[in-house]
Every structure is written in structure tokens, then in C-alpha cells.
Design an enzyme around this catalytic site. Structure first.
Site, PDB file in Angstrom:
ATOM      1  N   ILE A  17       0.924  -1.201   0.022  1.00  0.00           N
ATOM      2  CA  ILE A  17      -0.094  -0.192   0.011  1.00  0.00           C
ATOM      3  C   ILE A  17       1.009   1.391  -0.106  1.00  0.00           C
ATOM      4  O   ILE A  17       0.404   2.511  -0.618  1.00  0.00           O
ATOM      5  CB  ILE A  17      -0.769  -0.147   1.184  1.00  0.00           C
ATOM      6  CG1 ILE A  17      -1.996   1.243   1.152  1.00  0.00           C
ATOM      7  CG2 ILE A  17      -0.257   0.104   2.544  1.00  0.00           C
ATOM      8  CD1 ILE A  17      -3.091   1.062  -0.026  1.00  0.00           C
ATOM      9  N   LYS A  19       3.790   1.773  -1.530  1.00  0.00           N
ATOM     10  CA  LYS A  19       4.070   2.157  -2.938  1.00  0.00           C
ATOM     11  C   LYS A  19       2.889   2.733  -3.786  1.00  0.00           C
ATOM     12  O   LYS A  19       3.157   3.791  -4.543  1.00  0.00           O
ATOM     13  CB  LYS A  19       4.297   0.662  -3.830  1.00  0.00           C
ATOM     14  CG  LYS A  19       5.843   0.251  -3.487  1.00  0.00           C
ATOM     15  CD  LYS A  19       5.919  -0.837  -4.582  1.00  0.00           C
ATOM     16  CE  LYS A  19       7.251  -1.806  -4.013  1.00  0.00           C
ATOM     17  NZ  LYS A  19       7.406  -2.891  -4.905  1.00  0.00           N
ATOM     18  N   GLU A  43       6.956 -13.876  -7.758  1.00  0.00           N
ATOM     19  CA  GLU A  43       8.372 -13.029  -7.780  1.00  0.00           C
ATOM     20  C   GLU A  43       9.379 -13.867  -7.980  1.00  0.00           C
ATOM     21  O   GLU A  43       9.732 -14.585  -7.346  1.00  0.00           O
ATOM     22  CB  GLU A  43       8.628 -11.991  -6.551  1.00  0.00           C
ATOM     23  CG  GLU A  43       9.829 -10.944  -6.895  1.00  0.00           C
ATOM     24  CD  GLU A  43       9.645  -9.926  -5.945  1.00  0.00           C
ATOM     25  OE1 GLU A  43       8.444  -9.470  -5.266  1.00  0.00           O
ATOM     26  OE2 GLU A  43      10.774  -9.494  -5.749  1.00  0.00           O
ATOM     27  N   ASP A  72       8.713  -2.821  -9.403  1.00  0.00           N
ATOM     28  CA  ASP A  72       9.967  -3.506  -8.738  1.00  0.00           C
ATOM     29  C   ASP A  72      11.059  -2.653  -8.314  1.00  0.00           C
ATOM     30  O   ASP A  72      11.472  -1.965  -9.247  1.00  0.00           O
ATOM     31  CB  ASP A  72      10.345  -4.746  -9.244  1.00  0.00           C
ATOM     32  CG  ASP A  72      10.765  -5.676  -8.212  1.00  0.00           C
ATOM     33  OD1 ASP A  72       9.987  -6.371  -7.717  1.00  0.00           O
ATOM     34  OD2 ASP A  72      11.856  -5.914  -8.237  1.00  0.00           O
ATOM     35  N   TYR A 146      13.129   1.089   3.711  1.00  0.00           N
ATOM     36  CA  TYR A 146      14.586   1.688   3.908  1.00  0.00           C
ATOM     37  C   TYR A 146      14.623   3.145   3.944  1.00  0.00           C
ATOM     38  O   TYR A 146      15.560   3.889   4.267  1.00  0.00           O
ATOM     39  CB  TYR A 146      15.298   1.247   2.720  1.00  0.00           C
ATOM     40  CG  TYR A 146      15.752  -0.298   2.716  1.00  0.00           C
ATOM     41  CD1 TYR A 146      16.722  -0.929   3.623  1.00  0.00           C
ATOM     42  CD2 TYR A 146      14.787  -0.874   1.782  1.00  0.00           C
ATOM     43  CE1 TYR A 146      16.877  -2.336   3.563  1.00  0.00           C
ATOM     44  CE2 TYR A 146      14.971  -2.440   1.786  1.00  0.00           C
ATOM     45  CZ  TYR A 146      16.079  -3.151   2.530  1.00  0.00           C
ATOM     46  OH  TYR A 146      16.193  -4.366   2.451  1.00  0.00           O
ATOM     47  N   ASP A 147      13.305   3.835   4.000  1.00  0.00           N
ATOM     48  CA  ASP A 147      13.196   5.134   4.045  1.00  0.00           C
ATOM     49  C   ASP A 147      13.925   5.643   5.383  1.00  0.00           C
ATOM     50  O   ASP A 147      14.549   6.986   5.297  1.00  0.00           O
ATOM     51  CB  ASP A 147      11.990   5.567   4.370  1.00  0.00           C
ATOM     52  CG  ASP A 147      11.069   5.705   2.975  1.00  0.00           C
ATOM     53  OD1 ASP A 147      11.790   5.526   2.074  1.00  0.00           O
ATOM     54  OD2 ASP A 147       9.952   6.389   2.953  1.00  0.00           O
ATOM     55  N   HIS A 170      13.278   7.763  -6.621  1.00  0.00           N
ATOM     56  CA  HIS A 170      13.435   6.777  -7.692  1.00  0.00           C
ATOM     57  C   HIS A 170      12.012   6.443  -8.368  1.00  0.00           C
ATOM     58  O   HIS A 170      11.813   6.223  -9.549  1.00  0.00           O
ATOM     59  CB  HIS A 170      14.125   5.462  -7.318  1.00  0.00           C
ATOM     60  CG  HIS A 170      13.319   4.962  -5.935  1.00  0.00           C
ATOM     61  ND1 HIS A 170      13.048   5.629  -4.924  1.00  0.00           N
ATOM     62  CD2 HIS A 170      12.769   3.760  -5.780  1.00  0.00           C
ATOM     63  CE1 HIS A 170      12.349   4.928  -4.014  1.00  0.00           C
ATOM     64  NE2 HIS A 170      12.158   3.751  -4.496  1.00  0.00           N
TER      65      HIS A 170
HETATM   66  P1  IMP Z   1       9.651  -5.258  -4.144  1.00  0.00           P
HETATM   67  O1  IMP Z   1       9.612  -4.245  -5.090  1.00  0.00           O
HETATM   68  O2  IMP Z   1       8.493  -5.452  -3.536  1.00  0.00           O
HETATM   69  O3  IMP Z   1      10.537  -6.578  -4.170  1.00  0.00           O
HETATM   70  O4  IMP Z   1      10.286  -4.698  -2.818  1.00  0.00           O
HETATM   71  C1  IMP Z   1      11.712  -3.873  -2.681  1.00  0.00           C
HETATM   72  C2  IMP Z   1      11.767  -3.396  -1.391  1.00  0.00           C
HETATM   73  O5  IMP Z   1      12.609  -2.280  -1.341  1.00  0.00           O
HETATM   74  C3  IMP Z   1      10.341  -2.965  -0.666  1.00  0.00           C
HETATM   75  O6  IMP Z   1       9.979  -4.189   0.037  1.00  0.00           O
HETATM   76  C4  IMP Z   1      10.987  -2.160   0.468  1.00  0.00           C
HETATM   77  O7  IMP Z   1      11.414  -2.683   1.632  1.00  0.00           O
HETATM   78  C5  IMP Z   1      12.029  -1.265  -0.347  1.00  0.00           C
HETATM   79  N1  IMP Z   1      11.866  -0.148  -1.021  1.00  0.00           N
HETATM   80  C6  IMP Z   1      11.206   0.082  -2.093  1.00  0.00           C
HETATM   81  N2  IMP Z   1      11.201   1.123  -2.423  1.00  0.00           N
HETATM   82  C7  IMP Z   1      11.042   1.953  -1.208  1.00  0.00           C
HETATM   83  C8  IMP Z   1      10.952   3.376  -0.993  1.00  0.00           C
HETATM   84  O8  IMP Z   1      10.553   4.078  -1.661  1.00  0.00           O
HETATM   85  N3  IMP Z   1      11.134   3.562   0.617  1.00  0.00           N
HETATM   86  C9  IMP Z   1      11.569   2.534   1.127  1.00  0.00           C
HETATM   87  N4  IMP Z   1      11.727   1.283   1.059  1.00  0.00           N
HETATM   88  C10 IMP Z   1      11.402   0.960  -0.373  1.00  0.00           C
END
Ligand code: IMP
Length: 185
Positions: A17, A19, A43, A72, A146-147, A170
């Protein structure tokens, strides 16, 4: 004319949610509106987040059968040879930010990468956004993932502490490329 109307038929397919909320705010700022389709997507294991996003989009399209986008991401840490990269979600769930901080010494360079893949019945298109930065020495602010440990280049604060995350991230960069393409296709 293209506007909010056109993209409102496009779904953002994810189980995350956070994202979706960010993607919605970003796309709203370009005059585009998306809807959330909550789904746990298959995945694959791959060293390429683009390949992962493409497979996720195919899986999502086979289930939702509507024009959609999936995302992703990964955080790539220089001194760890790009780790956790495509395994960012797993690493966040296992060792978490504390574990990452314990692994780092002097070189704290890192980057966030986002791949947005759009899919409809005519095929797929992918868009990438990258943001350089550093890993902070301790967790700062209350954000997701990781914010609390990522400081964008030329900034003093972590993503979790910054009001402007959604105009520099990003995700913003990848979605901007997507919007430009979508509005002109
Ligand atoms: P995926 O894209 O669902 O495989 O997950 C990538 C992981 O990177 C996420 O579960 C987060 O832990 C981390 N991540 C991706 N984008 C962000 C962001 O904008 N802030 C913080 N963590 C992020």
C-alpha cells in the site's frame, strides 16, 4: 485531450500500500489517476529488477486482464557489491535496517532503483528511475522500508524525514518517464 480520465482505467497491482499511495500522489501531480488492485504477485529470482517487474506484470495481467502497472524496486549498496538489490524486500523482512547498518563502515554510498512496467493486451513497456544517495549512520524518522536509513544525494535528511520524497524519488523518476510515454502513446 488526455487527462485524469484516461489513466483511471489503469490498475496499480501490488501488495504494498505504501508504493501505491506514493505512486498515486505522484501520478495525480501529472494529472493521471490510478486504482489500487491488491494482489500478491509471483516474484521470480533474478539479478535484474527489470526482469522481475516484467514477470510480475505478466502474472498480474493474467489475473486482472486490465491495463496495469507494477513496480519492482531495490536498494543497491556500493560497499556490499550492490546487495541487497533485487533481494531488498527479503532483506528488509529478515535483517532489516538494523542489520544493514551493522554491515556498513566508511563507504556508505547507495542507490535506489525503481522499475515500472506497464502491461495491456498489446504488450509491455518498462521505465527505470534511479536515485543516488548514502546510508545514514542510524535510523532517522518514521518511514516504511529503507526510508529511515536512505539519505538522497545533496540532502541532509533521510527519506523518512523529507517532505519532498515524492518529487525526487526513484519512484517519481520512473513514473515521470512512464507518464510522458503514456500521455503520448
Ligand atoms: P519489491 O519491489 O516489492 O521487491 O520490494 C523492494 C523493497 O525495497 C520493498 O519491500 C521495500 O522494503 C524497499 N523499498 C522500495 N522502495 C522503497 C522506498 O521508496 N522506500 C523505502 N523502501 C523501499
Amino acid at each position: 485531450m488526455v487527462g485524469t480520465h484516461k489513466l483511471s482505467d489503469v490498475f496499480f497491482v501490488s501488495s504494498n500500500i505504501h508504493k501505491f499511495k506514493e505512486a498515486k500522489e505522484i501520478l495525480d501531480s501529472f494529472g493521471l489517476s490510478i486504482q489500487f488492485f491488491k494482489l500478491n504477485l509471483e516474484e521470480i529470482q533474478s539479478n535484474s529488477i527489470k526482469q522481475i517487474a516484467i514477470k510480475k506484470a505478466q502474472d498480474a495481467f493474467s489475473k486482472c486482464k486490465k491495463p496495469l502497472i507494477v513496480e519492482d524496486d531495490g536498494i543497491f549498496i556500493d560497499s556490499l557489491g550492490g546487495f541487497p538489490g533485487p533481494y531488498s524486500s527479503y532483506v528488509q523482512k529478515t535483517i532489516g535496517n538494523k542489520g544493514i547498518l551493522n554491515l556498513l563502515k566508511y563507504n556508505r554510498g547507495a542507490k535506489f532503483v525503481s522499475t515500472i512496467t506497464y502491461c495491456d493486451k498489446n504488450g509491455l513497456e518498462s521505465f527505470e528511475g534511479k536515485l543516488d544517495g548514502t546510508i545514514s549512520k542510524s535510523q532517522k524518522g518514521k518511514g516504511w522500508g529503507y526510508d529511515p536509513i536512505f539519505i538522497p544525494k545533496n540532502m541532509q535528511k533521510t527519506f523518512a524525514q523529507l517532505d519532498e520524497k515524492n518529487i525526487i524519488s526513484h519512484r517519481y523518476k520512473a513514473l515521470k518517464k512512464f507518464s510522458n510515454w503514456y500521455l503520448h502513446k
